[in-house]
Scaffold this motif. Structure first.
Motif, PDB file in Angstrom:
ATOM      1  N   VAL A  69       1.093  -1.160   0.084  1.00 34.32           N
ATOM      2  CA  VAL A  69      -0.001  -0.051  -0.012  1.00 34.32           C
ATOM      3  C   VAL A  69       0.841   1.133   0.118  1.00 34.32           C
ATOM      4  O   VAL A  69       2.075   1.284   0.369  1.00 34.32           O
ATOM      5  CB  VAL A  69      -1.019  -0.057   1.244  1.00 34.32           C
ATOM      6  CG1 VAL A  69      -1.728  -1.111   1.098  1.00 34.32           C
ATOM      7  CG2 VAL A  69      -0.277   0.152   2.592  1.00 34.32           C
ATOM      8  N   GLY A  70       0.524   2.387  -0.383  1.00 35.91           N
ATOM      9  CA  GLY A  70       1.187   3.486  -0.580  1.00 35.91           C
ATOM     10  C   GLY A  70       0.048   4.816  -0.570  1.00 35.91           C
ATOM     11  O   GLY A  70      -0.904   4.725  -0.466  1.00 35.91           O
ATOM     12  N   PRO A  84      13.991  -1.656  -1.427  1.00 42.61           N
ATOM     13  CA  PRO A  84      12.792  -0.998  -0.685  1.00 42.61           C
ATOM     14  C   PRO A  84      13.632   0.516  -0.192  1.00 42.61           C
ATOM     15  O   PRO A  84      13.914   0.651   0.767  1.00 42.61           O
ATOM     16  CB  PRO A  84      12.808  -2.022   0.428  1.00 42.61           C
ATOM     17  CG  PRO A  84      14.293  -2.759   0.570  1.00 42.61           C
ATOM     18  CD  PRO A  84      14.492  -2.790  -0.933  1.00 42.61           C
ATOM     19  N   ILE A  85      13.402   1.318  -1.223  1.00 40.75           N
ATOM     20  CA  ILE A  85      14.063   2.596  -0.932  1.00 40.75           C
ATOM     21  C   ILE A  85      13.560   3.548   0.019  1.00 40.75           C
ATOM     22  O   ILE A  85      14.284   4.390   0.356  1.00 40.75           O
ATOM     23  CB  ILE A  85      14.410   3.391  -2.334  1.00 40.75           C
ATOM     24  CG1 ILE A  85      13.068   3.571  -3.197  1.00 40.75           C
ATOM     25  CG2 ILE A  85      15.363   2.652  -3.117  1.00 40.75           C
ATOM     26  CD1 ILE A  85      13.231   4.578  -4.132  1.00 40.75           C
ATOM     27  N   HIS A  86      12.281   3.363   0.285  1.00 40.30           N
ATOM     28  CA  HIS A  86      11.503   4.373   1.168  1.00 40.30           C
ATOM     29  C   HIS A  86      11.157   3.531   2.392  1.00 40.30           C
ATOM     30  O   HIS A  86      10.081   3.624   2.814  1.00 40.30           O
ATOM     31  CB  HIS A  86      10.321   5.122   0.843  1.00 40.30           C
ATOM     32  CG  HIS A  86       9.218   4.305  -0.348  1.00 40.30           C
ATOM     33  ND1 HIS A  86       8.799   3.425   0.429  1.00 40.30           N
ATOM     34  CD2 HIS A  86       9.101   4.238  -1.639  1.00 40.30           C
ATOM     35  CE1 HIS A  86       7.927   2.674  -0.568  1.00 40.30           C
ATOM     36  NE2 HIS A  86       8.135   3.171  -1.820  1.00 40.30           N
ATOM     37  N   VAL A  87      11.820   2.466   2.624  1.00 38.59           N
ATOM     38  CA  VAL A  87      11.684   1.832   3.949  1.00 38.59           C
ATOM     39  C   VAL A  87      11.597   2.371   5.282  1.00 38.59           C
ATOM     40  O   VAL A  87      12.078   3.292   5.534  1.00 38.59           O
ATOM     41  CB  VAL A  87      12.727   0.359   3.901  1.00 38.59           C
ATOM     42  CG1 VAL A  87      14.026   1.092   4.341  1.00 38.59           C
ATOM     43  CG2 VAL A  87      12.155  -0.345   4.839  1.00 38.59           C
ATOM     44  N   GLY A  88      10.353   1.962   5.777  1.00 42.97           N
ATOM     45  CA  GLY A  88      10.138   2.559   7.350  1.00 42.97           C
ATOM     46  C   GLY A  88       9.839   1.350   8.155  1.00 42.97           C
ATOM     47  O   GLY A  88       9.538   0.343   7.891  1.00 42.97           O
ATOM     48  N   TRP A  89       9.392   1.954   9.581  1.00 48.01           N
ATOM     49  CA  TRP A  89       8.979   0.605  10.393  1.00 48.01           C
ATOM     50  C   TRP A  89       7.954  -0.172  10.031  1.00 48.01           C
ATOM     51  O   TRP A  89       7.865  -1.394  10.452  1.00 48.01           O
ATOM     52  CB  TRP A  89       8.662   1.305  12.026  1.00 48.01           C
ATOM     53  CG  TRP A  89       7.517   2.005  11.912  1.00 48.01           C
ATOM     54  CD1 TRP A  89       7.484   3.282  11.541  1.00 48.01           C
ATOM     55  CD2 TRP A  89       6.099   1.632  12.291  1.00 48.01           C
ATOM     56  NE1 TRP A  89       5.971   3.944  11.951  1.00 48.01           N
ATOM     57  CE2 TRP A  89       5.512   2.671  12.367  1.00 48.01           C
ATOM     58  CE3 TRP A  89       5.923   0.327  12.790  1.00 48.01           C
ATOM     59  CZ2 TRP A  89       4.016   2.501  12.920  1.00 48.01           C
ATOM     60  CZ3 TRP A  89       4.469   0.172  13.165  1.00 48.01           C
ATOM     61  CH2 TRP A  89       3.606   1.294  13.219  1.00 48.01           C
ATOM     62  N   VAL A  90       6.766   0.362   9.018  1.00 49.50           N
ATOM     63  CA  VAL A  90       5.830  -0.364   8.732  1.00 49.50           C
ATOM     64  C   VAL A  90       5.985  -1.448   7.648  1.00 49.50           C
ATOM     65  O   VAL A  90       5.174  -2.221   7.412  1.00 49.50           O
ATOM     66  CB  VAL A  90       4.661   0.740   8.008  1.00 49.50           C
ATOM     67  CG1 VAL A  90       4.063   1.725   8.996  1.00 49.50           C
ATOM     68  CG2 VAL A  90       5.095   1.293   6.854  1.00 49.50           C
ATOM     69  N   ALA A  91       7.384  -1.454   7.116  1.00 47.13           N
ATOM     70  CA  ALA A  91       7.713  -2.577   6.176  1.00 47.13           C
ATOM     71  C   ALA A  91       8.619  -3.560   6.765  1.00 47.13           C
ATOM     72  O   ALA A  91       9.252  -4.486   6.257  1.00 47.13           O
ATOM     73  CB  ALA A  91       8.636  -1.812   5.086  1.00 47.13           C
ATOM     74  N   ALA A  92       8.386  -3.384   8.017  1.00 45.84           N
ATOM     75  CA  ALA A  92       9.308  -4.601   9.010  1.00 45.84           C
ATOM     76  C   ALA A  92       8.356  -5.738   9.136  1.00 45.84           C
ATOM     77  O   ALA A  92       7.255  -5.807   9.316  1.00 45.84           O
ATOM     78  CB  ALA A  92       9.561  -3.921  10.294  1.00 45.84           C
ATOM     79  N   ALA A 119       9.702  -7.145   6.152  1.00 44.08           N
ATOM     80  CA  ALA A 119       8.701  -7.965   5.767  1.00 44.08           C
ATOM     81  C   ALA A 119       9.130  -9.002   4.756  1.00 44.08           C
ATOM     82  O   ALA A 119       9.560  -8.665   3.544  1.00 44.08           O
ATOM     83  CB  ALA A 119       7.228  -7.389   5.275  1.00 44.08           C
ATOM     84  N   LEU A 120       8.354 -10.226   4.783  1.00 44.32           N
ATOM     85  CA  LEU A 120       8.786 -11.410   3.835  1.00 44.32           C
ATOM     86  C   LEU A 120       8.017 -11.103   2.458  1.00 44.32           C
ATOM     87  O   LEU A 120       8.279 -11.576   1.197  1.00 44.32           O
ATOM     88  CB  LEU A 120       8.575 -12.685   4.196  1.00 44.32           C
ATOM     89  CG  LEU A 120       9.630 -13.203   5.337  1.00 44.32           C
ATOM     90  CD1 LEU A 120       9.449 -14.504   5.928  1.00 44.32           C
ATOM     91  CD2 LEU A 120      10.943 -13.020   4.880  1.00 44.32           C
ATOM     92  N   SER A 121       6.616 -10.666   2.671  1.00 47.24           N
ATOM     93  CA  SER A 121       5.735 -10.302   1.690  1.00 47.24           C
ATOM     94  C   SER A 121       6.068  -8.882   1.025  1.00 47.24           C
ATOM     95  O   SER A 121       6.822  -8.346   1.166  1.00 47.24           O
ATOM     96  CB  SER A 121       4.384 -10.317   2.505  1.00 47.24           C
ATOM     97  OG  SER A 121       4.324  -9.258   3.031  1.00 47.24           O
ATOM     98  N   ALA A 122       5.009  -8.715   0.142  1.00 43.27           N
ATOM     99  CA  ALA A 122       5.244  -7.372  -0.684  1.00 43.27           C
ATOM    100  C   ALA A 122       4.958  -6.179   0.417  1.00 43.27           C
ATOM    101  O   ALA A 122       5.201  -5.172   0.075  1.00 43.27           O
ATOM    102  CB  ALA A 122       4.008  -7.271  -1.715  1.00 43.27           C
ATOM    103  N   ARG A 123       4.400  -6.570   1.406  1.00 44.63           N
ATOM    104  CA  ARG A 123       4.453  -5.423   2.638  1.00 44.63           C
ATOM    105  C   ARG A 123       5.714  -4.787   2.878  1.00 44.63           C
ATOM    106  O   ARG A 123       5.647  -3.709   3.328  1.00 44.63           O
ATOM    107  CB  ARG A 123       3.665  -6.122   3.707  1.00 44.63           C
ATOM    108  CG  ARG A 123       3.378  -4.930   4.895  1.00 44.63           C
ATOM    109  CD  ARG A 123       2.661  -5.333   6.017  1.00 44.63           C
ATOM    110  NE  ARG A 123       3.585  -6.367   6.803  1.00 44.63           N
ATOM    111  CZ  ARG A 123       4.316  -6.282   7.552  1.00 44.63           C
ATOM    112  NH1 ARG A 123       4.636  -5.113   8.050  1.00 44.63           N
ATOM    113  NH2 ARG A 123       5.126  -7.283   8.257  1.00 44.63           N
ATOM    114  N   ARG A 124       6.795  -5.502   2.562  1.00 48.61           N
ATOM    115  CA  ARG A 124       8.257  -4.721   2.643  1.00 48.61           C
ATOM    116  C   ARG A 124       8.165  -3.295   1.893  1.00 48.61           C
ATOM    117  O   ARG A 124       9.090  -2.558   1.998  1.00 48.61           O
ATOM    118  CB  ARG A 124       9.360  -5.624   2.138  1.00 48.61           C
ATOM    119  CG  ARG A 124       9.361  -6.003   0.733  1.00 48.61           C
ATOM    120  CD  ARG A 124      10.565  -6.551   0.330  1.00 48.61           C
ATOM    121  NE  ARG A 124      10.855  -7.695   1.448  1.00 48.61           N
ATOM    122  CZ  ARG A 124      12.156  -8.184   1.767  1.00 48.61           C
ATOM    123  NH1 ARG A 124      13.389  -7.787   0.771  1.00 48.61           N
ATOM    124  NH2 ARG A 124      12.376  -9.265   2.394  1.00 48.61           N
TER     125      ARG A 124
END
Length: 364
Positions: free
Chosen positions: A90-91, A231-239, A254-259
């Motif tokens: 999501v974005g 994952p260039i804009h990675v934040g804690w929600v992607a963990a 995250a192992l899924s696309a949620r990363r």
């Protein structure tokens, strides 16, 4: 003017899920034929956004929002797109998702796009100066794929004129040469069924035919394609473990696309969850039949008036050279768009034959 009735059933009777939704969820004060610009928000969606905004104002227990609602919206989109929820990120906008893909390509990679494609899909590649971006007419896109093509990026339905791409041909050509395909379904998701799992990436803005508030967007990525995305804009929600990843480096994505998630705008996603649930209640086949039947009625009426349209069976109707009449229609309470000189009208579940005929009356 009188219009000759077509042999179609397009008025949404209240005995059908579509008819009940149109009656219960929408009450436009104009003849709204502009979903290709922005969809109308259902009443349930407005209520969800309003309730959360009120809770935010009052310091209620919900706080800024609940990630379970975001995940429900993710799952709702996944069902519509034909993929598992673990394949959806999501974005906030299509350009954010495309920028991620553009940043992940190796230097000098070749990207092929249709001529006149929407800028959010093209600009992230064009402004990365070490990529080679080429263009071809939409009808010739499959034939323009070559052994050096790394990625084909196109919309399922063109924003400017509603043309539907030959996705089978493009996918076959890309597969033959080992190229990946990025598909933008912003102008198709919500009326035209597309199996997102057949493409390496899809991106979708939710505020058009998905009837979501602006600020909800979706990226799908296959497991194989995920391996090459940065994952260039990675934040804690992607963990993978979000509860223990709020400070310091993230140990495990995250192992899924949620990363590839970016922090969600909760107000938008609270609305998106409700809108996507509504579309699921109606069903893809009913949405397609209703929208394309109304579009066909409009095309037939325009032909009788001597206005040829861009051919096809799209829910979006474009009349070349007639965009200058958009202001006149607006004054008459009819909402359409002027896009690239085209008069553009788009039909969705809340439209009726009466809407079509009123627009034809003004144009006549």
């Amino acid at each position: 003017m009188e219009t000759t009735p077509l042999n179609r059933t397009t008025e949404p009777g209240e005995t059908t899920p579509l008819g009940r939704a149109a009656a219960a969820e929408f009450a436009p004060t104009t003849t709204y034929l502009n979903t290709a610009s922005a969809g109308l928000l259902p009443r349930r969606t407005v209520a969800a956004v309003t309730d959360l905004a009120r809770a935010n104002a009052e310091g209620g227990p919900v706080g800024a929002g609940d990630f379970e609602v975001v995940d429900a919206a993710r799952a709702g989109f996944a069902r519509l797109a034909g993929v598992g929820a673990d394949r959806v990120a999501v974005g906030s906008s299509v350009a954010v998702h495309v920028g991620l893909i553009a940043a992940s390509l190796p230097a000098y990679a070749e990207v092929l796009c249709p001529e006149g494609e929407f800028s959010s899909l093209v600009a992230p590649f064009a402004h990365r100066r070490d990529l080679r971006v080429s263009y071809a007419p939409l009808a010739e896109l499959a034939g323009a794929v070559r052994p050096t093509t790394a990625l084909v990026a196109l919309s399922a339905v063109q924003s400017s004129d509603g043309r539907v791409a030959d996705l089978t041909a493009v996918r076959a050509a890309a597969t033959a040469y080992g190229a990946r395909v990025l598909l933008d379904t912003t102008q198709s998701a919500g009326w035209l069924a597309v199996d997102a799992g057949e493409f390496d990436y899809t991106v979708t803005g939710g505020f058009k035919f998905l009837l979501c508030p602006r600020g909800a967007s979706f990226l799908t990525v296959t497991e194989q394609a995920q391996e090459s995305l940065k994952p260039i804009h990675v934040g804690w929600v992607a963990a993978e473990d979000t509860e223990n990843s709020t400070y310091g480096p993230i140990d495990r994505l995250a192992l899924s696309a949620r990363r590839f998630d970016s922090a969600p705008a909760f107000l938008s996603y609270y609305g998106a969850e409700r809108s996507l649930a509504l579309l699921a209640e109606i069903g893809a086949d009913a949405l397609y039949a209703h929208a394309t039947s109304l579009a066909a009625r409009f095309r037939a009426g325009l032909a009788r008036l001597g206005h040829p349209t861009v051919p096809g069976e799209s829910a979006i109707v474009a009349v070349p050279g007639l965009g200058k009449r958009q202001a006149e229609l607006s004054r008459a309470g009819i909402s359409v768009s002027d896009r690239a000189g085209n008069l553009r009208a788009a039909f969705h579940l809340y439209n009726t034959e009466a809407d079509v005929d009123r627009a034809l009356d003004v144009l006549g």
